[in-house]
Scaffold this motif. Structure first.
Motif, PDB file in Angstrom:
ATOM      1  N   VAL A 171      60.262  86.262 -44.310  1.00 57.53           N
ATOM      2  CA  VAL A 171      60.230  84.895 -44.835  1.00 57.53           C
ATOM      3  C   VAL A 171      59.427  84.897 -46.125  1.00 57.53           C
ATOM      4  O   VAL A 171      58.335  85.482 -46.199  1.00 57.53           O
ATOM      5  N   SER A 182      52.329  76.451 -45.586  1.00 53.73           N
ATOM      6  CA  SER A 182      53.592  76.441 -44.854  1.00 53.73           C
ATOM      7  C   SER A 182      53.666  77.691 -43.982  1.00 53.73           C
ATOM      8  O   SER A 182      53.202  78.761 -44.372  1.00 53.73           O
ATOM      9  N   HIS A 183      54.231  77.544 -42.819  1.00 56.73           N
ATOM     10  CA  HIS A 183      54.255  78.662 -41.883  1.00 56.73           C
ATOM     11  C   HIS A 183      55.464  78.543 -40.951  1.00 56.73           C
ATOM     12  O   HIS A 183      56.191  77.548 -40.979  1.00 56.73           O
ATOM     13  N   PHE A 184      55.646  79.566 -40.116  1.00 59.17           N
ATOM     14  CA  PHE A 184      56.738  79.565 -39.154  1.00 59.17           C
ATOM     15  C   PHE A 184      56.261  80.224 -37.870  1.00 59.17           C
ATOM     16  O   PHE A 184      55.247  80.924 -37.841  1.00 59.17           O
ATOM     17  N   LYS A 185      57.004  79.942 -36.778  1.00 62.98           N
ATOM     18  CA  LYS A 185      56.672  80.516 -35.479  1.00 62.98           C
ATOM     19  C   LYS A 185      57.952  80.952 -34.793  1.00 62.98           C
ATOM     20  O   LYS A 185      58.948  80.233 -34.798  1.00 62.98           O
ATOM     21  N   ILE A 240      63.543  79.768 -34.156  1.00 65.63           N
ATOM     22  CA  ILE A 240      62.435  79.974 -35.096  1.00 65.63           C
ATOM     23  C   ILE A 240      62.150  78.625 -35.733  1.00 65.63           C
ATOM     24  O   ILE A 240      63.074  77.956 -36.231  1.00 65.63           O
ATOM     25  N   GLU A 241      60.913  78.199 -35.699  1.00 62.76           N
ATOM     26  CA  GLU A 241      60.551  76.888 -36.228  1.00 62.76           C
ATOM     27  C   GLU A 241      59.652  77.032 -37.453  1.00 62.76           C
ATOM     28  O   GLU A 241      58.692  77.815 -37.444  1.00 62.76           O
ATOM     29  N   PHE A 242      59.977  76.257 -38.510  1.00 58.15           N
ATOM     30  CA  PHE A 242      59.208  76.242 -39.747  1.00 58.15           C
ATOM     31  C   PHE A 242      58.499  74.903 -39.887  1.00 58.15           C
ATOM     32  O   PHE A 242      59.069  73.845 -39.573  1.00 58.15           O
ATOM     33  N   THR A 243      57.289  74.957 -40.370  1.00 59.29           N
ATOM     34  CA  THR A 243      56.561  73.760 -40.791  1.00 59.29           C
ATOM     35  C   THR A 243      56.210  73.944 -42.256  1.00 59.29           C
ATOM     36  O   THR A 243      55.407  74.821 -42.607  1.00 59.29           O
ATOM     37  N   LYS A 259      64.450  74.118 -37.859  1.00 61.56           N
ATOM     38  CA  LYS A 259      64.697  74.843 -36.615  1.00 61.56           C
ATOM     39  C   LYS A 259      65.890  75.757 -36.839  1.00 61.56           C
ATOM     40  O   LYS A 259      66.999  75.300 -37.102  1.00 61.56           O
ATOM     41  N   THR A 283      60.277  70.018 -41.317  1.00 64.75           N
ATOM     42  CA  THR A 283      60.403  70.937 -40.192  1.00 64.75           C
ATOM     43  C   THR A 283      61.823  71.495 -40.178  1.00 64.75           C
ATOM     44  O   THR A 283      62.793  70.768 -40.393  1.00 64.75           O
TER      45      THR A 283
END
Length: 379
Positions: free
Chosen positions: A40, A77-80, A86-89, A29, A27
């Motif tokens: 991205v 994998s994605h982000f929000k 902005i948070e990435f998983t 941030k 994760t």
């Protein structure tokens, strides 16, 4: 001249990025507000990011690139984007604990550890549960903080607990030293002056001990509030009711003995607590903490019982704290009778419960000291 101006204007700005991991995913941030259409790109072993937003350098274009330690599943994998971050998983291709995020040991200065989400290989708690990494993995977390900040940032809770225990240690040490000096100078004649000399500082320390009832309630210490409440209230009953309200008891030798016993217990207990907070195990101090009570607790209970027993005739004479009928509340209370019942409770079930509790704590803590290879570190 023109070349220098061009280099300055095209300076690359990088946001602060915080990372954490589980066995399955990473994760990230990114600390940027009001991000507009972030660009991205996930690759097999890299991540590239750029956007326009509000960061440490104001409203600007920000970007960064990460060459990752191992392969990721770029499709999963994605982000929000949120208003303030902005948070990435990022899904790992193979479940495994990475020793670091980047392919090279050199970590960029803008990449930080997300301590709120940090996990270790032994961690099995719910990811949504609030964490205290310093408490759960104290040694690993201290190392991470040292690497990240260059110094150890202590929690406010720990600073408070060290300060509290240190203050109590100083207070009870003062009481013990004054009593020792007076006895050395005046011998047994000093016993009649002990309450007058150290009564007030001892009252302060004893009242302060009610904080130890609140500490487990608010999660500052382990255990429950019942045992400390009973111990502190029992002492304060003797100190504030049996002695403060009856001046004739203040000059008895038994007061010297009970004050000495209380102080001896505490000048060992509080330094032990301080060493435990710094994960320093001093064998002698630990042994004293869980052994000195064996002779001192029964002697202290005996002295407290003598004070209560000798006070019964005084309270019968003065009728102090007794309530007689008739009165507007239609309620009667006989203090001497209460003292007799209290004395029975103190000597029988009270002593048994306290000694049993301490014996179990001693067995749990010291079982490894004489156990050789079976030594444990259970707290």
């Amino acid at each position: 001249m023109n070349s220098s101006t061009t280099t300055t204007s095209k300076q690359q700005l990088t946001p602060l990025v915080y990372w954490a991991q589980t066995e399955d995913q990473i994760t990230l941030k990114v600390e940027l507000k009001d991000s507009k259409q972030p660009n991205v790109r996930f690759d097999e072993k890299s991540l590239k990011f750029s956007t326009y937003g509000l960061g440490a350098r104001g409203l600007n274009d920000y970007q960064f690139a990460l060459n990752l330690f191992s392969k990721i599943d770029d499709d999963d994998s994605h982000f929000k984007v949120y208003d303030s971050k902005i948070e990435f998983t990022i899904r790992k291709e193979q479940p495994a604990w990475w020793p670091r995020l980047t392919a090279t040991p050199q970590k960029p200065h803008w990449l930080k550890i997300d301590f709120d989400r940090w996990r270790t290989e032994d961690d099995v708690v719910d990811e949504d549960e609030p964490r205290d990494v310093m408490e759960d993995y104290s040694s690993a977390s201290r190392k991470l903080h040292l690497e990240e900040l260059g110094y150890i940032k202590e929690s406010g809770k720990k600073v408070y607990m060290v300060f509290y225990n240190l203050c109590q240690f100083v207070g009870f040490t003062y009481v013990l030293l004054v009593m020792s000096v007076l006895y050395y100078r005046d011998g047994p004649d000093s016993m009649s002056k002990i309450y007058e000399t150290v009564g007030n500082p001892l009252k302060f320390c004893q009242l302060l001990q009610y904080l130890e009832v609140l500490h487990p309630i608010f999660g500052y210490t382990k255990g429950g509030p019942l045992i400390p409440f009973c111990q502190v209230t029992g002492r304060n009953f003797v100190l504030f009711v049996m002695l403060t309200l009856e001046p004739r008891m203040q000059t008895k030798p038994v007061v010297f003995y009970v004050f000495c016993i209380w102080a001896l217990v505490e000048v060992v207990r509080y330094p032990y607590y301080i060493t435990q907070m710094f994960e320093s195990d001093i064998g002698l101090l630990t042994w004293l903490r869980y052994t000195i009570w064996i002779p001192l607790y029964p002697m202290g209970i005996l002295c407290e019982g003598i004070i209560i027993l000798r006070n019964i005739p005084y309270f019968e004479e003065t009728k102090r704290l007794s309530v007689e009928l008739p009165n507007k509340w239609n309620f009667a209370f006989d203090m001497p009778s209460f003292l007799k019942v209290y004395l029975i409770v103190l000597v029988l079930p009270g002593t048994y419960l306290l000694m049993t509790y301490m014996a179990k704590a001693r067995a749990k803590k010291l079982c490894g000291i004489s156990g050789g290879s079976k030594k444990t570190h259970s707290n």
